[in-house]
Design a protein around this motif. Structure first.
Motif, short mmCIF file in Angstrom:
data_model
loop_
_atom_site.label_atom_id
_atom_site.label_comp_id
_atom_site.label_asym_id
_atom_site.label_seq_id
_atom_site.Cartn_x
_atom_site.Cartn_y
_atom_site.Cartn_z
N LYS A 1 1.51 1.58 -3.40
CA LYS A 1 0.90 1.98 -4.80
C LYS A 1 0.83 4.18 -4.00
O LYS A 1 0.46 4.55 -4.98
N GLU B 1 1.12 -0.82 -0.18
CA GLU B 1 -0.12 -0.49 0.20
C GLU B 1 0.65 1.35 -0.04
O GLU B 1 0.12 2.50 -0.63
N ASN C 1 -0.60 -5.87 -4.94
CA ASN C 1 -1.97 -6.08 -3.62
C ASN C 1 -3.71 -6.23 -3.83
O ASN C 1 -3.60 -6.75 -3.44
#
Length: 871
Positions: free
Chosen positions: A308, A305, A472
């Protein structure tokens, strides 16, 4: 006085500084006074009280400034900006620190030692220029410096006595201050202060772009993102994966090269290749199972995360910074300012440095002391002179660095930055080149360490970003979670429906029991070879989800896929691999099939779809695509849902000789197309939601001798011609949602009718010929204006469903008991006051199968209700 002024000055200052610092830490006034007393006792000379107060104030002021704050004057407060400092900026900082120390040293001497010492001249003249005190400067050079001191053979020694000037200490202090202020050159007095001021200007100019509001925010954001990208575990993983892939490519090329060699050499090479492959985790399956993956290759959900979020920050930062070049301009301006400052300092220092004189002649009004000419000794002139030339050397080197910086700024194309070398090294070929301020920052970073740009480039690659999203997704959508979303679709297949995901999780292919995969608005879909794990997969739905297909995956789908459903926004989104699925049985297309340029239907040939049986087109067509004719011999069902457009050309229909079912929905048909009459094998015809007002040509449908189902619902038909009775094979007729006022009696001579729907019309009565339909099982006449039902209707003993709700009926015939197979009776929305008791004699009818008002059901006797419940 101390024999060495410099050492003495440092002794004063250091001692006083330590005293004041201790007092500041202890906050003890008595200790301060005691220490000051001891300090005074240990000084060689007892300075005046004013000097004591001055020393104390200076020491207190210095003690109030933490050493850390003073240190920050020479170094950047935030060390993270070091990545934007090339070697010349770092060297310049050290030069600034050296110059600042030089200036502070000079200022310390100015504050802690006597500046000048003056003695009167016993000679005077109306022309004071005749007495220049030069004899003092040139008198008896220090021969010990040259090591030429020779003891005379016969020395002459005599006693001398000092000359009395008859001046007290106050007169000497006054003359010293007066001569220092009036006759010492200003450069000799303020030289150390100028050094400090100029150095501070250099330091401010060097770091101004780090503080200026228009540039500091961009720099701070860039350095923060750069540091996170450099330390991100995803960077390490992406580069290591690329390195492994390139290693595998080299192994493959090495393997191919061995194929062209002689057998003996090939055997040796194969052993070498085998050893190389065994060392690769990616190539050796056994080693995969024996050794776990190394720590850098693992990436947990939290780190995924964070990576990202870094991709999003890099995108926004690139968009923001590439629009302007303010950072480049600011750096050029501050460097130019330093060059101009350097030239100014060099010029005026070289000119004014000779004015630092050791002996100074001073003219004082004779009425003050009796003497008008004084010869003064500037105590620090010799040292300041040496410091001035040292300072010029430092500034000269500093200026050369600034000139080199300008050369670097204008000689190299700093507004463009190419990642060509990074692309060659990493194999990530989609890293874009950058420009303007983004490029300038990366050029500066390269001067610090090129590894930063290499690792930062990973976050500019869309391929790298897609890999991260994939990772992810796999963390979020586990196989267990996907199995919980399995359900049966209308085709009774076990379906997995994924909606609005950023990609296709790899874990989907671990759910091997999936029979139908539905992807709706899923981005960046690439179906990998692992789809072969889904051995039960027969149906694939891609709803506004363009998908790429790898070659190995296509081979599997060719053999196993039976149903394909595609929804798209433009014809270009239709995947080309669709045309090669030779095992496909059903194809459902939803989207524009018209070319935006030519406005003509341009669906490619379906010739390869040799097993296609069902074709559904939901689009806005003006004619049936010619490619439909490619599957004319095997196509059994054709459904066209025309959304708002008028379908005019039907010539392609004549080729579909094997067609069994045809649906033309929403095509704005005003008449039944004549091409339909040539479809001899047609069993079902659906023409709903058109503009049919009359069906006179229905007679021609008798050529479709096998026609069993005719649906003309949702039109504007006002009457049915009598020759409809010619359709002897008709079993289902749907005339609902039209404008019929009556039904022709000849309609009921279609004796094979089992399903008749005339609901949602304007009928007021039913012809008694309805009793002819002895095979009728479902009859619906709801939402009309019927006032009564013919008694003959209740002779249709095979009737299972009778729907006559929302009419004007007030009486239900007791003959309803003749309907022995009736299971559903809809009479709600009429004018019934009661129901006949004979309704309980219907053997298959239950209380729940009667759709009527509650009060009517409540009026039934308990005996009737019991019989209905028993049924």
């Amino acid at each position: 006085m101390c024999c060495k002024p410099v050492c003495c000055g440092w002794f004063y200052f250091e001692k006083l500084f330590r005293v004041v610092c201790r007092a500041q830490l202890s906050l003890d006034t008595g200790e301060l006074v005691s220490d000051l007393g001891s300090f005074r006792l240990h000084t060689p000379v007892d300075p005046p009280r004013t000097q004591w107060l001055f020393f104390l104030q200076c020491g207190a002021a210095v003690s109030m400034i933490p050493v850390g704050e003073f240190r920050n004057l020479g170094t950047e407060q935030n060390s993270k900006f070091r990545v934007l400092k090339p070697w010349w900026d770092v060297f310049s900082e050290y030069l600034c620190v050296a110059m600042l120390m030089l200036g502070v040293f000079g200022c310390t001497l100015q504050l802690t030692q006597d500046k000048i010492a003056c003695l009167p001249s016993h000679f005077t003249s109306p022309t004071p220029e005749a007495i220049d005190c030069s004899h003092i400067r040139n008198y008896a050079e220090n021969e010990t410096w040259e090591r030429t001191l020779v003891k005379p053979v016969n020395p002459v020694i005599r006693e001398v006595f000092g000359r009395k000037n008859n001046l007290d200490i106050h007169q000497y202090v006054f003359v010293n201050h007066y001569c220092y202020e009036r006759f010492v050159h200003w450069y000799a007095k303020y030289f150390p202060y100028l050094v400090v001021i100029h150095t501070m200007i250099f330091m401010v100019a060097s770091s101004f772009w780090f503080k200026f509001p228009g540039t500091s925010s961009k720099i701070d954001l860039f350095v923060t993102i750069l540091g996170k990208c450099f330390d991100s575990p995803w960077t390490t993983r992406a580069l290591s994966e690329v390195s492994e892939e390139r290693g595998e490519e080299k192994l493959v090329s090495l393997r191919r090269n061995t194929m062209s060699k002689d057998p003996t050499a090939r055997a040796d090479e194969e052993e070498t290749v085998g050893l190389l492959r065994s060392s690769s985790v990616k190539s050796n399956t056994e080693k995969k199972t024996q050794e776990p993956q190394s720590t850098p290759s693992l990436l947990d959900k939290k780190e995924g995360e964070q990576a990202k979020a870094l991709f999003e920050k890099v995108k926004k930062f690139r968009t923001h910074v590439e629009e302007a070049d303010i950072l480049n301009v600011m750096y050029v301006l501050q460097t130019s300012l330093k060059v101009l400052k350097f030239l100014l300092i060099i010029i005026y220092t070289a000119v004014l440095a000779p004015n630092i004189e050791i002996v100074v002649r001073c003219l004082v009004p004779p009425e003050l002391t009796g003497f008008d000419i004084y010869c003064c000794n500037h105590n620090k002139a010799h040292l300041f002179s040496k410091l001035a030339y040292c300072y010029i050397s430092f500034v000269g080197v500093y200026g050369l660095l600034c000139i080199y910086t300008l050369y670097w700024l204008f000689h190299r194309p700093l507004k463009e930055y190419s990642f060509e070398q990074v692309r060659l090294e990493t194999g990530i070929n989609d890293i874009p080149d950058v420009k303007n301020d983004f490029a300038f920052l990366l050029h500066l970073v390269d001067q610090y360490d090129p590894l930063y740009s290499k690792r930062f480039a990973v976050f500019l690659s869309e391929v790298s970003e897609s890999r991260l999203h994939q990772l992810n997704l796999n963390h979020e959508w586990t196989a267990k979670k996907l199995r919980s979303r399995l359900s049966r679709n209308p085709s009774n297949r076990l379906e997995l429906h994924l909606l609005m995901l950023p990609g296709l999780p790899d874990t989907v292919f671990d759910v091997t029991e999936v029979e139908s995969l539905k992807l709706e608005q899923v981005n960046n879909v690439t179906i990998p070879p692992s789809v072969a794990k889904l051995e039960s997969l027969q149906e694939l739905s891609l709803i506004y989800c363009p998908a790429k297909l790898q070659v190995a995956a296509l081979s599997h789908l060719k053999e196993h896929l039976k149903v394909l459903r595609l929804a798209f926004e433009s014809l270009e989104e239709v995947p080309l691999w669709m045309y090669s699925l030779h095992g496909l049985e059903e194809l459902h297309l939803n989207g524009p099939l018209t070319n935006e340029v030519s406005r003509s239907t341009s669906l490619e040939s379906l010739r390869e779809l040799k097993a296609l049986r069902v074709l559904t087109l939901r689009s806005n067509l003006s004619k049936i695509p010619t490619s439909v004719g490619d599957v004319a011999l095997q196509l059994h069902r054709l459904c066209i849902y025309n959304e708002g457009g008028k379908l005019q050309a039907f010539s392609s229909l004549k080729k579909l000789t094997s067609l069994v079912s045809l649906e033309l929905v929403g095509c704005e048909l005003e008449r039944i197309p004549s091409a339909i009459f040539s479809l001899n094998n047609l069993l079902e015809l659906d023409l709903r939601e058109n503009k049919l007002t009359t069906v006179e040509e229905i007679l021609s449908l008798q050529h479709c001798q096998r026609l069993a189902t005719l649906r003309l619902w949702h039109n504007k038909i006002t009457y049915i011609p009598d020759h409809i009775s010619k359709l002897h094979s008709l079993e289902t007729l749907d005339l609902s949602w039209n404008k019929l006022r009556k039904l022709p009696s000849r309609l009921f001579y279609c004796t094979k009718l089992r399903h008749l729907d005339v609901s949602h019309n304007q009928l007021t009565s039913l012809p008694p010929e309805v009793g002819i339909l002895q095979g009728l099982q479902v009859f619906s006449a709801a939402f009309n204006s019927l006032e009564s039902l013919p008694e003959e209707l209740f002779s249709c003993k095979r009737l299972k469903t009778l729907a006559v709700g929302n009419n004007c009926l007030s009486f239900l015939s007791p003959r309803v008991a003749n309907l022995a197979q009736l299971v559903r009776l809809e009479i709600k929305g009429n004018r019934f006051e009661s129901l006949p008791v004979e309704i309980g004699d219907c053997p298959l009818l239950t209380l729940s199968g009667i759709i009527a008002e509650d009060n009517l059901l409540d009026q039934l006797s308990s005996d009737v209700r019991n019989r209905l419940n028993d049924s």
